[in-house]
Design an enzyme around this catalytic site. Structure first.
Site, PDB file in Angstrom:
ATOM      1  N   THR A   1      11.608   6.669 -13.392  1.00  0.00           N
ATOM      2  CA  THR A   1      10.744   7.078 -14.203  1.00  0.00           C
ATOM      3  C   THR A   1      11.235   7.901 -15.371  1.00  0.00           C
ATOM      4  O   THR A   1      12.415   8.299 -15.474  1.00  0.00           O
ATOM      5  CB  THR A   1       9.500   7.956 -13.483  1.00  0.00           C
ATOM      6  OG1 THR A   1       8.661   8.378 -14.592  1.00  0.00           O
ATOM      7  CG2 THR A   1      10.172   9.272 -13.179  1.00  0.00           C
TER       8      THR A   1
ATOM      9  N   ASN B   1       9.324   9.965 -16.716  1.00  0.00           N
ATOM     10  CA  ASN B   1       8.092  11.037 -16.962  1.00  0.00           C
ATOM     11  C   ASN B   1       8.758  12.630 -16.606  1.00  0.00           C
ATOM     12  O   ASN B   1       8.875  12.558 -15.366  1.00  0.00           O
ATOM     13  CB  ASN B   1       6.849  10.145 -16.239  1.00  0.00           C
ATOM     14  CG  ASN B   1       5.640  11.481 -16.390  1.00  0.00           C
ATOM     15  OD1 ASN B   1       5.850  12.671 -16.453  1.00  0.00           O
ATOM     16  ND2 ASN B   1       4.422  10.835 -16.218  1.00  0.00           N
TER      17      ASN B   1
ATOM     18  N   LYS C   1       6.681  13.956 -13.528  1.00  0.00           N
ATOM     19  CA  LYS C   1       6.872  13.257 -12.504  1.00  0.00           C
ATOM     20  C   LYS C   1       8.106  13.591 -11.694  1.00  0.00           C
ATOM     21  O   LYS C   1       8.040  14.103 -10.355  1.00  0.00           O
ATOM     22  CB  LYS C   1       6.920  11.667 -12.412  1.00  0.00           C
ATOM     23  CG  LYS C   1       5.385  11.081 -12.799  1.00  0.00           C
ATOM     24  CD  LYS C   1       5.407   9.618 -12.582  1.00  0.00           C
ATOM     25  CE  LYS C   1       4.218   8.776 -13.026  1.00  0.00           C
ATOM     26  NZ  LYS C   1       4.507   7.428 -12.937  1.00  0.00           N
TER      27      LYS C   1
ATOM     28  N   ASP D   1       4.151   3.837  -9.157  1.00  0.00           N
ATOM     29  CA  ASP D   1       3.057   3.397 -10.159  1.00  0.00           C
ATOM     30  C   ASP D   1       1.666   3.974  -9.657  1.00  0.00           C
ATOM     31  O   ASP D   1       1.491   3.888  -8.576  1.00  0.00           O
ATOM     32  CB  ASP D   1       3.153   1.877 -10.299  1.00  0.00           C
ATOM     33  CG  ASP D   1       2.411   1.632 -11.621  1.00  0.00           C
ATOM     34  OD1 ASP D   1       3.271   2.131 -12.818  1.00  0.00           O
ATOM     35  OD2 ASP D   1       1.470   1.188 -12.037  1.00  0.00           O
TER      36      ASP D   1
ATOM     37  N   PHE E   1      -0.428  16.819 -15.784  1.00  0.00           N
ATOM     38  CA  PHE E   1      -0.302  15.819 -17.009  1.00  0.00           C
ATOM     39  C   PHE E   1      -1.411  14.917 -16.742  1.00  0.00           C
ATOM     40  O   PHE E   1      -2.192  15.016 -15.789  1.00  0.00           O
ATOM     41  CB  PHE E   1       1.211  15.053 -17.077  1.00  0.00           C
ATOM     42  CG  PHE E   1       1.293  14.305 -16.040  1.00  0.00           C
ATOM     43  CD1 PHE E   1       1.709  14.600 -14.643  1.00  0.00           C
ATOM     44  CD2 PHE E   1       1.238  12.961 -16.285  1.00  0.00           C
ATOM     45  CE1 PHE E   1       1.853  13.976 -13.659  1.00  0.00           C
ATOM     46  CE2 PHE E   1       1.478  11.812 -15.144  1.00  0.00           C
ATOM     47  CZ  PHE E   1       1.824  12.433 -13.814  1.00  0.00           C
TER      48      PHE E   1
ATOM     49  N   ASP F   1      -5.012  14.948 -14.965  1.00  0.00           N
ATOM     50  CA  ASP F   1      -5.229  16.070 -14.168  1.00  0.00           C
ATOM     51  C   ASP F   1      -6.204  17.265 -14.410  1.00  0.00           C
ATOM     52  O   ASP F   1      -6.882  17.676 -13.543  1.00  0.00           O
ATOM     53  CB  ASP F   1      -3.749  16.948 -14.253  1.00  0.00           C
ATOM     54  CG  ASP F   1      -2.850  16.398 -13.115  1.00  0.00           C
ATOM     55  OD1 ASP F   1      -3.023  15.499 -12.401  1.00  0.00           O
ATOM     56  OD2 ASP F   1      -1.603  16.627 -13.226  1.00  0.00           O
TER      57      ASP F   1
ATOM     58  N   LYS G   1      -0.343  21.126  -5.861  1.00  0.00           N
ATOM     59  CA  LYS G   1      -0.631  19.607  -6.177  1.00  0.00           C
ATOM     60  C   LYS G   1       0.266  18.746  -5.289  1.00  0.00           C
ATOM     61  O   LYS G   1      -0.491  17.738  -4.735  1.00  0.00           O
ATOM     62  CB  LYS G   1      -0.535  19.387  -7.457  1.00  0.00           C
ATOM     63  CG  LYS G   1      -0.793  17.767  -8.084  1.00  0.00           C
ATOM     64  CD  LYS G   1      -0.497  17.737  -9.578  1.00  0.00           C
ATOM     65  CE  LYS G   1      -0.605  16.115  -9.782  1.00  0.00           C
ATOM     66  NZ  LYS G   1      -0.074  15.807 -11.067  1.00  0.00           N
TER      67      LYS G   1
ATOM     68  N   ARG H   1       0.766  11.054  -5.321  1.00  0.00           N
ATOM     69  CA  ARG H   1       2.282  10.975  -5.093  1.00  0.00           C
ATOM     70  C   ARG H   1       2.794  11.845  -4.002  1.00  0.00           C
ATOM     71  O   ARG H   1       3.970  11.459  -3.648  1.00  0.00           O
ATOM     72  CB  ARG H   1       2.677  11.444  -6.605  1.00  0.00           C
ATOM     73  CG  ARG H   1       4.076  11.064  -6.864  1.00  0.00           C
ATOM     74  CD  ARG H   1       4.555  11.229  -8.322  1.00  0.00           C
ATOM     75  NE  ARG H   1       3.637  10.485  -9.372  1.00  0.00           N
ATOM     76  CZ  ARG H   1       2.594  11.424 -10.052  1.00  0.00           C
ATOM     77  NH1 ARG H   1       2.517  12.435  -9.874  1.00  0.00           N
ATOM     78  NH2 ARG H   1       1.907  10.581 -10.714  1.00  0.00           N
TER      79      ARG H   1
HETATM   80  P1  IMP Z   1       2.119   5.466 -14.369  1.00  0.00           P
HETATM   81  O1  IMP Z   1       2.120   4.011 -14.829  1.00  0.00           O
HETATM   82  O2  IMP Z   1       2.483   5.646 -12.790  1.00  0.00           O
HETATM   83  O3  IMP Z   1       3.154   6.244 -14.977  1.00  0.00           O
HETATM   84  O4  IMP Z   1       0.745   6.053 -14.588  1.00  0.00           O
HETATM   85  C1  IMP Z   1      -0.198   5.636 -15.331  1.00  0.00           C
HETATM   86  C2  IMP Z   1      -1.091   6.927 -15.966  1.00  0.00           C
HETATM   87  O5  IMP Z   1      -1.519   7.384 -14.752  1.00  0.00           O
HETATM   88  C3  IMP Z   1       0.121   7.901 -16.482  1.00  0.00           C
HETATM   89  O6  IMP Z   1       0.120   7.665 -17.871  1.00  0.00           O
HETATM   90  C4  IMP Z   1      -1.196   8.930 -16.597  1.00  0.00           C
HETATM   91  O7  IMP Z   1      -2.265   9.025 -17.359  1.00  0.00           O
HETATM   92  C5  IMP Z   1      -1.887   8.876 -15.254  1.00  0.00           C
HETATM   93  N1  IMP Z   1      -1.321   9.529 -14.061  1.00  0.00           N
HETATM   94  C6  IMP Z   1      -0.451   9.111 -13.388  1.00  0.00           C
HETATM   95  N2  IMP Z   1      -0.020  10.026 -12.291  1.00  0.00           N
HETATM   96  C7  IMP Z   1      -1.043  11.181 -12.609  1.00  0.00           C
HETATM   97  C8  IMP Z   1      -1.190  12.465 -12.022  1.00  0.00           C
HETATM   98  O8  IMP Z   1      -0.495  12.665 -11.122  1.00  0.00           O
HETATM   99  N3  IMP Z   1      -2.142  13.064 -12.433  1.00  0.00           N
HETATM  100  C9  IMP Z   1      -2.859  12.621 -13.635  1.00  0.00           C
HETATM  101  N4  IMP Z   1      -2.835  11.649 -14.346  1.00  0.00           N
HETATM  102  C10 IMP Z   1      -1.803  10.628 -13.507  1.00  0.00           C
END
Ligand code: IMP
Length: 190
Positions: free
Chosen positions: A7, A9, A12, A67, A147, A150, A170, A176
């Site tokens: 990642t 992010n 994360k 993901d 983020f 949330d 959290k 996660r």
């Molecule tokens: P990703 O493809 O796993 O990065 O997640 C897709 C999208 O889901 C991210 O861009 C966030 O907008 C949302 N997202 C993923 N995990 C979280 C979380 O723990 N809290 C809030 N939004 C999340």
């Protein structure tokens, strides 16, 4: 133990570092100077596999990806795999505003976050771990932590949104966090 987390992010990464503790050294894609890996799959499962497989093939080291999608019942589980770009801009504020607009006057606000974590061991064998947290979408944003969605996700049994909780709180209950606990149980059982 050294692990690569596929990642970019930073939120994360801090969540997972906080949950893993000092026994694990975690490298993110930024630490490896990697670019974002294109998520070309049509499901959360596919995208999770794509990211972990890409990193394993390149580095031949133990690695994992996650993901995540937010699935809202009344919207046929949207935004789901499109959670990151729901409003088309890739900005969380826009995604949240669109979701709140699509749920305006809607009483049924049930939603869940689903994470699929894919772990490749150093021999290239892979394992999949799922984490789901049920909750609801609030009618307005609350809190500034975390983020993504949330500020509008309130897990069942809590008065606070994820954005009103500390990282550790959290992690205890999140999608996660749940998937990570399963991965950790796997790692410690070997
Ligand atoms: P990703 O493809 O796993 O990065 O997640 C897709 C999208 O889901 C991210 O861009 C966030 O907008 C949302 N997202 C993923 N995990 C979280 C979380 O723990 N809290 C809030 N939004 C999340």
């Amino acid at each position: 133990m050294e692990l690569i987390f596929a990642t970019y992010n930073p939120h994360k990464l801090s969540e997972i570092r906080n949950a893993l503790g000092p026994r694990y050294t975690l490298q993110g894609l930024g630490d490896l100077n990697e670019k974002e890996i294109p998520e070309t799959g049509s499901t959360i499962e596919e995208n999770s596999l794509i990211k972990a497989e890409y990193i394993f093939k390149k580095y031949q080291k133990a690695c994992f990806s996650d993901d995540t999608g937010l699935e809202v019942s009344v919207l046929n589980n949207e935004p789901g795999v499109f959670s990151a770009r729901y409003a088309g801009t890739g900005h969380s504020v826009d995604n949240i505003d669109l979701l709140l607009a699509n749920l305006i006057d809607q009483k049924d606000r049930k939603a869940q976050f689903k994470t699929i974590m894919t772990y490749f061991d150093e021999n290239g064998k892979h394992f999949v771990f799922e984490g789901i947290v049920h909750g609801k979408i609030t009618s307005e944003k609350q809190g500034i932590e975390g983020f993504g969605y949330d500020p509008i996700f309130q897990p069942n049994g809590f008065k606070e949104t994820f954005a009103q909780m500390s990282l550790s709180q959290k992690n205890e209950i999140s999608h996660r966090g749940i998937a990570l606990k399963k991965l950790l149980a796997h790692l410690t059982s070997r």
